[in-house]
Design an enzyme around this catalytic site. Sequence first.
Site, PDB file in Angstrom:
ATOM      1  N   PRO A 196       5.130  -6.038  -2.579  1.00 50.76           N
ATOM      2  CA  PRO A 196       4.162  -5.241  -1.824  1.00 50.76           C
ATOM      3  C   PRO A 196       3.520  -4.168  -2.692  1.00 50.76           C
ATOM      4  O   PRO A 196       4.190  -3.507  -3.484  1.00 50.76           O
ATOM      5  CB  PRO A 196       5.030  -4.620  -0.722  1.00 50.76           C
ATOM      6  N   CYS A 197       2.207  -4.001  -2.527  1.00 51.74           N
ATOM      7  CA  CYS A 197       1.441  -3.229  -3.498  1.00 51.74           C
ATOM      8  C   CYS A 197       1.237  -1.767  -3.123  1.00 51.74           C
ATOM      9  O   CYS A 197       0.688  -1.006  -3.913  1.00 51.74           O
ATOM     10  CB  CYS A 197       0.067  -3.881  -3.708  1.00 51.74           C
TER      11      CYS A 197
END
Length: 413
Positions: free
Chosen positions: A118-119
């Site tokens: 997840p960014c």
Amino acid sequence: MSKLKFIDLFSGAGGLSEGFMRAGFSPIAHVEMNKDACDTLKTRTAYHHLKDNNCINIYHQYLKKEISREEFWNSVPINLIDSVINTEISKKTLNPLFAQIDSSLEGEKVDLIIGGPPCQAYSIVGRARDPKGMVDDPRNHLYKHYVGFLKKYNPKMFVFENVPGILSASNGSFLKKIFNAIDRAGYNIEIPSTKHLNSKNFNVLQDRKRVIMIGWKKGSKYKYPDFEERPVQYNLGKSLFSDLPKLKHGEGSLGIVKYAKPITDYLQETGIRNGIDFTTQHIARPHNETDLEIYRIAVNLLLKKGKRLNYADLPKRLIKHKNTTSFTNRFQVVNPNGISNTVVAHIAMDGHYYIHPDVKQNRSISLREAARLQSFPDDFFFEGSRTAAFKQIGNAVPPLMAEGIAHKIKEMF
């Protein structure tokens, strides 16, 4: 060539996986913590099995709500549905994940691992909004578990996707840690010389920059592929949206929607409109009167003067946010004469950054239009609520981009 096997980590709705499957790769497992995204992955996994076995009519029955989701999933082997693993990737879950994946491998080798943690912890916007700049966010360290999969399954290559902000997170120290961990695991790793790849160079009508790190086993013949910069040949208004029925805000259907016009060259070339005479999830959000008036102003400003709306320039009666000095581009029209701005997960919260360019429709883009901006095919069904579907779309890797990357890797294999 027998199908090449891959594991997809932090899978989301499966945009990356979709591209690799189109290129001839076969998934061993998808690992994703969001239940709605997992349900989407299960549905798409079933779709591919039925398509490969000339039973696609069963999928169409599901889209038309002639059979339930349970009946649909039961129409394919249970091991395919079970290959989608709904869990977070953490220190606690790593060994159980390995055991579950090992049981489905049946002695076969894993050729490739794909995915991107997840960014939010690496994104520039996320760091700006967090008082601590995301320094203490545990998602910063998910790359360690990705490396754990490399050590366990020893693939020939891997693809690690993330936002451009990963390059500057903590002044570059996170990227250095990732590279060092991968080096110790026995892999070379590179990013493109341009620092990122852009989806518009893969025939996606969207300006979307992403860091695509690719690695390969030390001593092997592999390398970072050469990707060409290709000028965009189409515009969004005539090529991507024109065949969909017109909607006002709050209108549309999650179910079957018939096309209003013939297929365009772009939709034919990309396979977005892929062989059936209907699509689904062409549904638009409802908006309040203030937003609708702002939308009209923004569309007319772009179409008549070629200018973008500055929030601070709106009439005072329409300004509802105290902050008029930053994020002044919070209302953006999707440019009908060019390509879209980057589709992000915030589209699940509101559609202000993705206003439809037809002032007569006066709304933000529909679920199906957002999916098309990301190059998802029209028969791709997103499970969950409208909000959940928008989030899945915003977080995804465009399948056309993924397919372009997959073909380059397959050529080396």
